[in-house]
Design an enzyme around this catalytic site. Structure first.
Site, PDB file in Angstrom:
ATOM      1  N   LYS A  17      -1.874  63.259 -64.908  1.00 40.11           N
ATOM      2  CA  LYS A  17      -2.141  64.284 -65.927  1.00 40.11           C
ATOM      3  C   LYS A  17      -1.233  64.064 -67.131  1.00 40.11           C
ATOM      4  O   LYS A  17      -0.011  64.116 -67.010  1.00 40.11           O
ATOM      5  CB  LYS A  17      -1.897  65.663 -65.313  1.00 40.11           C
TER       6      LYS A  17
ATOM      7  N   HIS B  38      -5.956  71.651 -59.762  1.00 38.50           N
ATOM      8  CA  HIS B  38      -5.272  71.352 -61.017  1.00 38.50           C
ATOM      9  C   HIS B  38      -3.783  71.697 -60.967  1.00 38.50           C
ATOM     10  O   HIS B  38      -3.404  72.865 -60.839  1.00 38.50           O
ATOM     11  CB  HIS B  38      -5.967  72.143 -62.140  1.00 38.50           C
ATOM     12  N   ASP B  39      -2.938  70.660 -61.043  1.00 38.41           N
ATOM     13  CA  ASP B  39      -1.487  70.811 -61.254  1.00 38.41           C
ATOM     14  C   ASP B  39      -0.783  71.684 -60.211  1.00 38.41           C
ATOM     15  O   ASP B  39       0.199  72.370 -60.544  1.00 38.41           O
ATOM     16  CB  ASP B  39      -1.211  71.375 -62.654  1.00 38.41           C
TER      17      ASP B  39
END
Length: 284
Positions: free
Chosen positions: A123, A36-37
């Site tokens: 995202k 994630h990210d």
């Protein structure tokens, strides 16, 4: 309004974890990994060579390598370099323009760069499921477990875990493969997940088997009472490995190889003997 400058802290250890209400365990045939990210922009707030980020990246890289061996698909989230006012909407009020001011920092860091088999999701909001095909892809693959790693634990990672739970996807928050603004916020994210939406685990809980003989050796040496280092064919019991630890290892490794128990490990308690058991292709 922007993300503040961040400082390293000590990652949670297994003894620090909140007790999860659920007893789920990761099943490779049901699971997917989410990184994630992990973009340069979000990691730069810790500055260069942060010990916290170095450890988190190492743990995510280990998990990714393990998932590749188990056929577990790997997903990434990454915010786009340019986002319109409409796309950012309330994020502008909370965090300012973000990556719009630093488009050169958009890429996922090189140590975790995706390959052609991985899927990178654009995202748009805290949750990886918003304006994303993630749920549909998981359903098509027959996957209903999501292993969550990355940044920031109490924002996007926690929201994604909660959103997964609301979609009947079991989330696993990997405590030592997440990073956050502070240790307190990190622990808050773990506590909420454990009590409300998922299972909190450590990296080693997800990947019960070492990936190499070197990794097995690194796992075993801290468990020995003797300061001398045994050769790979020497009896580990002679170097102070006690039966309680052998039973704990057997329970861990039995998650993959159902025939491993205390007796099978005690037959040849050496690095070579155990590696011959662990390096077999797991029965499906």
């Amino acid at each position: 309004m922007a993300i503040p400058r961040l400082n390293a802290y000590t990652l949670p250890a297994a003894s620090d974890l909140p007790v999860s209400k659920v007893q789920w365990r990761v099943v490779p045939q049901r699971a997917a990994l989410l990184i994630h990210d992990m973009q340069t922009y979000f990691l730069n707030f810790w500055g260069e060579n942060s010990p916290l980020i170095n450890q988190v990246v190492e743990n995510i890289a280990r998990l990714r390598a393990y998932c590749k061996t188990q056929g577990i698909p790997v997903f990434y989230t990454a915010q786009p370099a340019q986002q319109s006012e409409a796309d950012r909407a309330l994020l502008n009020d909370m965090w300012g323009p973000g990556l719009n001011k630093h488009p050169e920092q958009q890429k996922i860091i090189a140590a975790l760069a995706p390959d052609e088999a991985d899927q990178v999701l654009t995202k748009w909001r805290y949750s990886a499921f918003v304006r994303s095909p993630l749920e549909a892809i998981l359903q098509e693959m027959g996957r209903d477990q999501l292993i969550i790693t990355g940044v920031y634990a109490h924002i996007g990672c926690l929201t994604t875990a909660t959103d997964a739970f609301m979609r009947d996807i079991q989330p696993f928050m990997v405590a030592d493969a997440l990073a956050d603004f502070t240790r307190e916020e990190h622990m808050m994210a773990l506590t909420y997940t454990a009590g409300r939406s998922g299972k909190v685990v450590m990296t080693d809980d997800i990947m019960p088997l070492p990936l190499s003989k070197d990794a097995l050796r690194a796992l075993i040496l801290p468990l020995l009472e003797d300061d001398d280092v045994p050769e790979d064919d020497e009896n580990l019991i002679d170097y102070g490995l006690d039966s309680v630890r052998v039973m704990a290892l057997a329970a861990r490794w039995r998650q993959v190889h159902g025939d491993i128990d205390f007796v099978s490990l005690a037959k040849n308690p050496s690095i070579n003997g155990w590696w011959s058991l662990l390096s077999r292709t797991p029965a499906r």
